[in-house]
Design a protein around this motif. Sequence first.
Motif, PDB file in Angstrom:
ATOM      1  N   GLY A 105       0.801  -1.221   0.000  1.00 54.05           N
ATOM      2  CA  GLY A 105       0.000   0.000   0.000  1.00 54.05           C
ATOM      3  C   GLY A 105       0.827   1.260   0.000  1.00 54.05           C
ATOM      4  N   TRP A 106       1.988   1.254   0.686  1.00 54.14           N
ATOM      5  CA  TRP A 106       2.880   2.410   0.730  1.00 54.14           C
ATOM      6  C   TRP A 106       3.323   2.795  -0.676  1.00 54.14           C
ATOM      7  CZ3 TRP A 106       4.645   6.134   3.863  1.00 54.14           C
ATOM      8  CH2 TRP A 106       5.879   6.713   3.629  1.00 54.14           C
ATOM      9  N   PRO A 157     -10.019  -1.650  -0.689  1.00 52.61           N
ATOM     10  CA  PRO A 157     -10.939  -1.286  -1.784  1.00 52.61           C
ATOM     11  C   PRO A 157     -10.264  -1.449  -3.152  1.00 52.61           C
ATOM     12  CG  PRO A 157     -10.006   0.693  -0.807  1.00 52.61           C
ATOM     13  CD  PRO A 157      -9.459  -0.461  -0.012  1.00 52.61           C
ATOM     14  N   GLY A 158      -9.855  -2.677  -3.451  1.00 51.07           N
ATOM     15  CA  GLY A 158      -9.168  -2.942  -4.714  1.00 51.07           C
ATOM     16  C   GLY A 158      -7.671  -2.748  -4.642  1.00 51.07           C
ATOM     17  N   VAL A 159      -7.176  -2.182  -3.552  1.00 50.07           N
ATOM     18  CA  VAL A 159      -5.739  -1.975  -3.342  1.00 50.07           C
ATOM     19  C   VAL A 159      -5.439  -2.313  -1.881  1.00 50.07           C
ATOM     20  CG1 VAL A 159      -5.388  -0.217  -5.126  1.00 50.07           C
ATOM     21  CG2 VAL A 159      -6.189   0.466  -2.868  1.00 50.07           C
ATOM     22  N   PRO A 160      -4.169  -2.612  -1.539  1.00 52.03           N
ATOM     23  CA  PRO A 160      -3.843  -2.988  -0.152  1.00 52.03           C
ATOM     24  C   PRO A 160      -3.800  -1.789   0.795  1.00 52.03           C
ATOM     25  CG  PRO A 160      -1.864  -3.010  -1.481  1.00 52.03           C
ATOM     26  CD  PRO A 160      -3.004  -2.746  -2.431  1.00 52.03           C
ATOM     27  N   ASP A 207     -13.951   4.544  -3.508  1.00 53.92           N
ATOM     28  CA  ASP A 207     -15.185   4.236  -2.780  1.00 53.92           C
ATOM     29  C   ASP A 207     -14.978   4.232  -1.267  1.00 53.92           C
ATOM     30  OD1 ASP A 207     -17.898   3.672  -2.622  1.00 53.92           O
ATOM     31  OD2 ASP A 207     -17.567   1.493  -2.577  1.00 53.92           O
ATOM     32  N   CYS A 208     -14.176   5.162  -0.799  1.00 54.00           N
ATOM     33  CA  CYS A 208     -13.957   5.279   0.649  1.00 54.00           C
ATOM     34  C   CYS A 208     -14.790   6.403   1.250  1.00 54.00           C
ATOM     35  CB  CYS A 208     -12.474   5.520   0.938  1.00 54.00           C
ATOM     36  SG  CYS A 208     -11.411   4.144   0.478  1.00 54.00           S
ATOM     37  N   THR A 209     -15.643   7.048   0.436  1.00 49.12           N
ATOM     38  CA  THR A 209     -16.499   8.129   0.936  1.00 49.12           C
ATOM     39  C   THR A 209     -17.930   7.875   0.492  1.00 49.12           C
ATOM     40  OG1 THR A 209     -16.442   9.619  -0.984  1.00 49.12           O
ATOM     41  CG2 THR A 209     -14.538   9.667   0.499  1.00 49.12           C
TER      42      THR A 209
END
Length: 775
Positions: A559-560, A608-611, A659-661
Amino acid sequence: MISQQLPLIPDMPNGAQEAYLGLHVDQTGEYCDFTDYVARPVVIPRKGKSRVPVIDVEAAQLLWDLKCENLMLGEDEQTVYRRDTDWTGLNRRLNTWHETPDLNTEYNVPTAQRLQTWNRLALVELRDRPGRVRHGVRFADRAYRRDKTTGQVETITSGPMMDDPWECTLSVPYDAHRAVEAAQWCRWLCGGDEHSAQNLARMFATPLMEPYKALTFVLYGRGGNGKSITLDALREQFPTLTAAVDAARLLGGPRGGTGSFATEQEAVKLQHTLWAFDEDADEITPQQMTVLKKISTGDQITARQIRKDAFTFHPRCTLIIATNNPVVTAMGEASDRRIVHVRLQDGRTPGEFKDYLDFLDGHGVEALMMASCALWADPSRHVWRDVAIGGEQDLSEGEQWLVDEIVDHGYAASRDNPYRVGHGDYIRAVSKLGLHSERRYIDGKRTRVLTVADQNRFKPYMPQDKKTEDSQSADVFTPRDPILPIPDPISEVDPVELKRLGFACAFVPAGQDKVARNWKQTAEQGGIVTPSGLQAYGVVPMPGCCVIDMDVPKDGDDGWTVLQREVGSYGSAAFPATWLVRTQSGGVHAYYRVPPELQGRLKNRVHPGVPVDLRAEMKGYVLGAGSHGVKGDYRLVDLPAGQVPELSAQLCDWLAAHDCTTLQQGAGVKPMPLPVPETPAQSRPASAMPTLDELMAEPQPASTGGRVDMSIIPEGQRNDRLHAWVFGRLANHPGESLRIRQDLFQRGHASGLGDTELTGIWNSCVRELSARGLI
């Protein structure tokens, strides 16, 4: 540590040790032999009771600079650098340096004392001193250099190297948005030719980034293309590191060659420089390629100043030849890999360059250097060799006949050329047009003819109706921030300090298995006062705060890496430095405050589709710094400069796109660099600026797909106009607040405002509109 005396070496110059020990500043002001960098009067010791100095003034100046740390070794352990002089009259001790290929020449040491021993003596002394002049480009917040071990261009943001002097130093921080804008201007100068634009952008950092000295740049255009404007800006930014040269004198005239006094005089200008250019060069011939290749590769050349001895040195500068004349290089790999072509768009009027000049005035060459460093740092990029220069207007009658014959018949028989062509002109035409000689049977007779060997050279000279446009690679270069490593752990800090830095949270007890039972009830009751003494504890972000959790998956990027690649480097304005915790798995927790327009609208998301996970506003928790997990510890690795920062506009946009909001965003939205106009934006005069009422009534499109006014606002009008601009757009399009905020920061940065002022403008607009019930 400066030596008390010079090291003893074979062939020590007479009087050197005595002079080094005895050189001193005259405190009385009555007498001096010379003044030093900061205008102090310096006295040379005398021989016995006489008034004769133990050493000549020039050699004494060399020793005094050695004694006063005005000489330093480069990181190659061979090159000596001398501190630049402040000629403004302020007598400052500068921290910029230039290369000195030969100390005798640098200090004008008299012939009688001109010894190679001076160079050896300086090397021996300087190798034991700390610090090196670094070969690379240093911005205020980072530096770029090529690592000799890996061969890759690396980005340095901390460590002792950042305190060393660099060959090229810029006082501004790296700005990815400016780099993107600079790349767009390169495309504009090249008329949209992506390969020429990338070659042009690469040019600026070449002398500091190329793995070995090899490249010479040819900027080709007939006129009205901005090549002189660009090179003048480079000279204005780096007056001591650039030199204007006469390419014809430097390369030995049309017939080439070395050894002439004029050529040796011109070669003197290549000393101490990183860029040497001829803004309006004459035709370059194949005969001049011998000298051109020597300069390109840094081979030893001879130089001579008037009334001075000749000396030799290895030029380190990148030669730039700007011309509207043919550049005829010898055919073959040796020439092709050294000469980089850039074809500029001709025929623009002076008025069309106004916005480009404003860009250079506002950002200088810094933004172009940022784009260049980003290009060199991308290992997938390379110099483009398919850029064709020249045109039909460059052809002689004999050359035009050759082109016509080849276009019509596929070959040209030189014997039938109706125009007189000498042997030299024949050789020149073959190289210029990319031809080679072969034998064919014509009318039953074996005849020597010329055919095309290099389509790239031949194409510019074909009639317009015969040309076919090549589909260049659509791989457009966009400068991006580099992906930086996770910082090293720092000394443990009291966890309660997190709250003092403005991050509203509750601490809850947790087990080493990461489980915090009844965490929500505990948090609602205020949590525990301090987690001191607990093996592990949880941090629950309260309303207005969140934690971005970057994980390490079994496969693919962590994720970083993903977040830096899609948002920007950690520590940049897009990805602000903050309270940063490394997890037991090697991942990272980044703590942020939530901007007002996003408060209450963040989801508690997992991959959400990524780490990347999101823990926000009483909807989850993370283990805090200092916790001991089953698989390892949670270590604090960074702190914010002040308060824990808000999520940047770029991070907000990224969260919305993933899609985090709860905001309604268009499907398929992906992070992308801020848009930059392909053509210069036109500013409206102050008298024509809309009022606040007009803005409120004007249905401006809020998305970047519309024609949003992103022009630069002059000083004195910036705050009022930006406030009115944002107020009107936000009132009409409250659902697109993230995009409007991003536009505010882009336009504000371009107009010269900082994040603090822009945040104030945004918060003011949000408060006013909220009070009126408009959002």
